[in-house]
Scaffold this motif. Structure first.
Motif, PDB file in Angstrom:
ATOM      1  N   GLU A  43      -7.948   8.693   5.531  1.00 27.00           N
ATOM      2  CA  GLU A  43      -6.793   7.801   5.747  1.00 27.00           C
ATOM      3  C   GLU A  43      -7.170   6.323   5.594  1.00 27.00           C
ATOM      4  O   GLU A  43      -6.430   5.445   6.029  1.00 27.00           O
ATOM      5  CB  GLU A  43      -6.154   8.019   7.137  1.00 27.00           C
ATOM      6  CG  GLU A  43      -5.801   9.450   7.476  1.00 27.00           C
ATOM      7  CD  GLU A  43      -4.665  10.005   6.629  1.00 27.00           C
ATOM      8  OE1 GLU A  43      -3.859   9.221   6.128  1.00 27.00           O
ATOM      9  OE2 GLU A  43      -4.629  11.229   6.450  1.00 27.00           O
ATOM     10  N   ASP A  47       5.301  10.843  17.052  1.00 31.99           N
ATOM     11  CA  ASP A  47       5.182  11.478  15.744  1.00 31.99           C
ATOM     12  C   ASP A  47       6.333  12.479  15.578  1.00 31.99           C
ATOM     13  O   ASP A  47       6.454  13.413  16.375  1.00 31.99           O
ATOM     14  CB  ASP A  47       3.825  12.209  15.684  1.00 31.99           C
ATOM     15  CG  ASP A  47       3.535  12.759  14.298  1.00 31.99           C
ATOM     16  OD1 ASP A  47       4.487  12.944  13.511  1.00 31.99           O
ATOM     17  OD2 ASP A  47       2.359  13.015  14.011  1.00 31.99           O
ATOM     18  N   GLY A  59       9.278   3.743   9.861  1.00 31.32           N
ATOM     19  CA  GLY A  59       8.443   2.687  10.403  1.00 31.32           C
ATOM     20  C   GLY A  59       7.585   3.305  11.482  1.00 31.32           C
ATOM     21  O   GLY A  59       7.387   4.529  11.494  1.00 31.32           O
ATOM     22  N   ARG A 118       6.660  14.906  13.811  1.00 32.24           N
ATOM     23  CA  ARG A 118       6.227  16.306  13.644  1.00 32.24           C
ATOM     24  C   ARG A 118       6.117  17.011  15.003  1.00 32.24           C
ATOM     25  O   ARG A 118       6.082  18.219  15.077  1.00 32.24           O
ATOM     26  CB  ARG A 118       4.884  16.375  12.922  1.00 32.24           C
ATOM     27  CG  ARG A 118       4.983  16.049  11.424  1.00 32.24           C
ATOM     28  CD  ARG A 118       3.620  15.981  10.805  1.00 32.24           C
ATOM     29  NE  ARG A 118       2.775  15.069  11.555  1.00 32.24           N
ATOM     30  CZ  ARG A 118       1.471  15.142  11.636  1.00 32.24           C
ATOM     31  NH1 ARG A 118       0.827  16.101  11.011  1.00 32.24           N
ATOM     32  NH2 ARG A 118       0.781  14.255  12.329  1.00 32.24           N
ATOM     33  N   LYS A 134       5.737   4.390   3.889  1.00 31.28           N
ATOM     34  CA  LYS A 134       5.486   5.712   4.490  1.00 31.28           C
ATOM     35  C   LYS A 134       6.691   6.627   4.338  1.00 31.28           C
ATOM     36  O   LYS A 134       7.767   6.193   3.957  1.00 31.28           O
ATOM     37  CB  LYS A 134       5.199   5.536   5.992  1.00 31.28           C
ATOM     38  CG  LYS A 134       3.975   4.686   6.297  1.00 31.28           C
ATOM     39  CD  LYS A 134       2.723   5.524   6.323  1.00 31.28           C
ATOM     40  CE  LYS A 134       1.480   4.676   6.427  1.00 31.28           C
ATOM     41  NZ  LYS A 134       0.257   5.450   6.467  1.00 31.28           N
ATOM     42  N   ASP A 135       6.496   7.878   4.746  1.00 29.09           N
ATOM     43  CA  ASP A 135       7.601   8.850   4.720  1.00 29.09           C
ATOM     44  C   ASP A 135       8.418   8.813   6.014  1.00 29.09           C
ATOM     45  O   ASP A 135       9.187   9.713   6.302  1.00 29.09           O
ATOM     46  CB  ASP A 135       7.068  10.261   4.462  1.00 29.09           C
ATOM     47  CG  ASP A 135       6.085  10.721   5.528  1.00 29.09           C
ATOM     48  OD1 ASP A 135       5.735   9.924   6.426  1.00 29.09           O
ATOM     49  OD2 ASP A 135       5.654  11.886   5.458  1.00 29.09           O
ATOM     50  N   VAL A 136       8.190   7.795   6.836  1.00 29.93           N
ATOM     51  CA  VAL A 136       8.968   7.603   8.061  1.00 29.93           C
ATOM     52  C   VAL A 136       9.588   6.202   8.008  1.00 29.93           C
ATOM     53  O   VAL A 136       9.161   5.371   7.202  1.00 29.93           O
ATOM     54  CB  VAL A 136       8.072   7.716   9.327  1.00 29.93           C
ATOM     55  CG1 VAL A 136       7.819   9.156   9.693  1.00 29.93           C
ATOM     56  CG2 VAL A 136       6.747   6.975   9.149  1.00 29.93           C
ATOM     57  N   LEU A 161       7.284   4.763  14.917  1.00 28.19           N
ATOM     58  CA  LEU A 161       8.235   5.372  15.847  1.00 28.19           C
ATOM     59  C   LEU A 161       7.555   5.483  17.207  1.00 28.19           C
ATOM     60  O   LEU A 161       6.325   5.327  17.296  1.00 28.19           O
ATOM     61  CB  LEU A 161       8.638   6.753  15.335  1.00 28.19           C
ATOM     62  CG  LEU A 161       9.115   6.780  13.870  1.00 28.19           C
ATOM     63  CD1 LEU A 161       9.198   8.211  13.350  1.00 28.19           C
ATOM     64  CD2 LEU A 161      10.480   6.102  13.750  1.00 28.19           C
ATOM     65  N   LYS A 212      -1.150   8.637  13.692  1.00 33.49           N
ATOM     66  CA  LYS A 212      -1.620   8.779  12.317  1.00 33.49           C
ATOM     67  C   LYS A 212      -0.977   7.764  11.373  1.00 33.49           C
ATOM     68  O   LYS A 212      -1.442   7.568  10.252  1.00 33.49           O
ATOM     69  CB  LYS A 212      -1.299  10.206  11.866  1.00 33.49           C
ATOM     70  CG  LYS A 212      -2.035  10.644  10.645  1.00 33.49           C
ATOM     71  CD  LYS A 212      -1.705  12.063  10.257  1.00 33.49           C
ATOM     72  CE  LYS A 212      -2.096  12.277   8.820  1.00 33.49           C
ATOM     73  NZ  LYS A 212      -0.975  12.498   7.938  1.00 33.49           N
ATOM     74  N   VAL A 213       0.073   7.107  11.837  1.00 29.56           N
ATOM     75  CA  VAL A 213       0.821   6.242  10.935  1.00 29.56           C
ATOM     76  C   VAL A 213       0.012   5.021  10.459  1.00 29.56           C
ATOM     77  O   VAL A 213       0.258   4.491   9.386  1.00 29.56           O
ATOM     78  CB  VAL A 213       2.183   5.853  11.577  1.00 29.56           C
ATOM     79  CG1 VAL A 213       2.002   4.968  12.786  1.00 29.56           C
ATOM     80  CG2 VAL A 213       3.120   5.230  10.582  1.00 29.56           C
ATOM     81  N   GLY A 230       0.808   5.373   0.234  1.00 27.04           N
ATOM     82  CA  GLY A 230       0.023   6.549   0.599  1.00 27.04           C
ATOM     83  C   GLY A 230       0.350   7.733  -0.291  1.00 27.04           C
ATOM     84  O   GLY A 230       1.245   7.672  -1.145  1.00 27.04           O
ATOM     85  N   GLY A 231      -0.373   8.825  -0.062  1.00 21.10           N
ATOM     86  CA  GLY A 231      -0.251  10.021  -0.885  1.00 21.10           C
ATOM     87  C   GLY A 231       1.162  10.571  -0.970  1.00 21.10           C
ATOM     88  O   GLY A 231       1.633  10.971  -2.044  1.00 21.10           O
ATOM     89  N   ALA A 232       1.885  10.562   0.162  1.00 27.26           N
ATOM     90  CA  ALA A 232       3.223  11.161   0.184  1.00 27.26           C
ATOM     91  C   ALA A 232       4.177  10.407  -0.748  1.00 27.26           C
ATOM     92  O   ALA A 232       5.080  10.999  -1.337  1.00 27.26           O
ATOM     93  CB  ALA A 232       3.768  11.152   1.610  1.00 27.26           C
ATOM     94  N   LYS A 239       0.837  -1.202   0.000  1.00 27.28           N
ATOM     95  CA  LYS A 239       0.000   0.000   0.000  1.00 27.28           C
ATOM     96  C   LYS A 239       0.876   1.258   0.000  1.00 27.28           C
ATOM     97  O   LYS A 239       1.787   1.378   0.826  1.00 27.28           O
ATOM     98  CB  LYS A 239      -0.944  -0.016   1.207  1.00 27.28           C
ATOM     99  CG  LYS A 239      -1.859   1.185   1.257  1.00 27.28           C
ATOM    100  CD  LYS A 239      -1.366   2.203   2.245  1.00 27.28           C
ATOM    101  CE  LYS A 239      -2.035   3.556   2.088  1.00 27.28           C
ATOM    102  NZ  LYS A 239      -1.620   4.500   3.135  1.00 27.28           N
TER     103      LYS A 239
END
Ligand code: ADP
Ligand code: ASP
Ligand code: MG
Length: 414
Positions: A197, A228, A223, A230, A219-221, A225, A255-256, A8-10, A6
């Motif tokens: 989401e 967050d 895994g 941010r 994802k943009d991370v 964490l 949110k992940v 996501g948008g990022a 899958k």
């Protein structure tokens, strides 16, 4: 071995990122894979703006659509030749949106929402499917509206599991498959969406239905964490977490992962990997039935909350009879509670500040009770807390409410 991947948008936010996604998928060449795409980054937000403008009959509708078009055609121009078929396919979707915008809005807001917002995933999946074909990963594009079957609770549709499983088994027979997350259809074949989401959930629905071997969300991370990034500096990567911990994390708002994703996977004991689409060689986080060795504090922030305090007009106790009425009103407005607390004369709840739900909820509650509310508050949760972690969260913040249990502490902060 079937795998669901899958994105996501990022991960598909521009043509460079789409090329990067190709490099990831190329590693699975020859394997049985089902690839689920979200809409391109920020497109769902822009489509939400578009619905708002359309329903309120405001000027600016066409400009908003042009903005959305420009993003998609900009990507096409970087990836394809001008005479490739994909231009016509994307144009057709925009023509469909135009047709909706030219007609009178349906009286149910969320019906309009699902008609329009579902197009984001259609657009991205067409682009990705054609791009993968161009790069010799010959795939079949399946329309998720043909197999994700739901009720007609637009904007937050519930899955008809029996029918969905049957359709998935019928439709997904050859690989690789490209399809859309987040989108389904009701019994009259109107498009429905599964809640913001919701693409992670689509991946889990397909995985459960086909008993696949693994789901990987990119994802943009790096895994999952312990916080967050941010909000917190230097969060730690969790190599492994259990399904139950993941359910808790998602429930409290990390949110992940979408909260509905874990249960269908846990049911079939299908491991979920959360991996970075940038450092894609890394294994990221694996979520499965085993418990990790080390337990460390996990920090979760839920933004854009409203704290609503409900008290009786003549300051009498809030008793069970009142609570049962309050819960029926919450259910009627389809609002879920993120936290609740009862004191002698008031009942406080913390809920997501959803534009089309909260004002009418507050209005109805005010018919029977005195209602105060604070908007723009945040809900901080710490799992496996200790005094240091609490200090880290509440330092220099105004606490409106707190709640502690054995494993979890929560703070509502202004
Ligand atoms: P997608 O591209 O799939 O929609 P999201 O943006 O929804 O991905 O989710 C990834 C984001 O989730 C990260 O960029 C990060 O800011 C946020 N996030 C929140 N909590 C965590 C956590 N515990 N671990 C990793 N990321 C988290
Ligand atoms: N595109 C939808 C959203 O942004 C679904 C998803 O990304 O999972 O909410
Ligand atoms: Mg997302």
């Amino acid at each position: 071995m079937i795998k669901v991947l899958k994105f996501g948008g990022a991960s598909i936010k521009n043509s460079k990122r789409i090329e990067n996604v190709f490099s990831i998928i190329d590693k699975y060449k020859g394997q049985k894979i089902i690839i689920v795409f979200s809409a391109i980054a920020n497109i769902t937000n822009l489509l939400e703006d578009l619905v708002e403008l359309y329903v309120n009959r405001e000027a600016g509708v066409k400009n908003k659509l042009l903005e959305i078009k420009a993003i998609h055609f900009g990507i096409l121009d970087n990836l394809f030749n001008k005479n490739d078929k994909v231009y016509e396919k994307i144009n057709n979707i925009f023509d469909e949106i135009d047709l909706i915008l030219d007609a009178k809005p349906h009286k149910i807001f969320s019906f309009n929402y699902d008609q329009i917002v579902s197009k984001g995933e259609l657009l991205s999946s067409i682009i990705l499917s054609d791009y993968l074909n161009l790069k010799k990963i010959n795939n079949s594009l399946l329309d998720s509206r043909d197999f994700i079957k739901t009720d007609s609770k637009f904007q937050n549709a519930k899955i008809d599991w029996l029918l969905t499983k049957k359709k998935i088994k019928e439709k997904i027979t050859n690989f690789p498959i490209v399809t859309q997350g987040f989108v389904g259809s009701d019994m009259s074949n109107n498009p429905t969406t599964l809640g913001r989401e919701g693409s992670d959930f689509t991946a889990a629905i397909i995985a459960n239905s086909l008993d696949v071997d693994e789901v990987i969300i990119w994802k943009d991370v790096n895994g999952v964490l312990n916080a967050d990034p941010r909000y917190f500096d230097n969060p730690l990567l969790l190599d492994n977490i259990s399904f139950s911990e993941a359910i808790e994390l998602a429930f409290y708002g990390a949110k992940v992962i979408h909260p509905k994703t874990i249960q269908p996977l846990q049911q079939k004991n299908i491991p979920l990997s959360v991996r970075s689409f940038l450092n894609y060689e890394n294994t990221g986080t694996i979520i499965n039935s085993s418990e990790p060795k080390d337990i460390i504090p996990l920090y979760i922030v839920k933004e854009n909350q409203v704290l609503i305090s409900i008290s009786d007009n003549n300051l009498s106790f809030i008793v069970e009879k009142h609570l049962s009425w309050i819960f029926s009103v919450l259910s009627k407005h389809d609002v879920s509670l993120n936290l609740m607390q009862n004191s002698a004369v008031s009942f406080s709840i913390c809920v997501d500040n959803i534009k089309h739900k909260i004002p009418s909820l507050i209005e109805e509650l005010s018919n029977k009770f005195t209602v105060f509310y604070n908007e723009k508050v945040e809900l901080f949760t710490i799992r496996h807390y200790n005094s240091l972690s609490i200090e880290r969260v509440i330092k220099n913040k105004q606490i409106l409410l707190q709640q502690k249990s054995r494993n979890t502490v929560q703070f509502i902060v202004a």
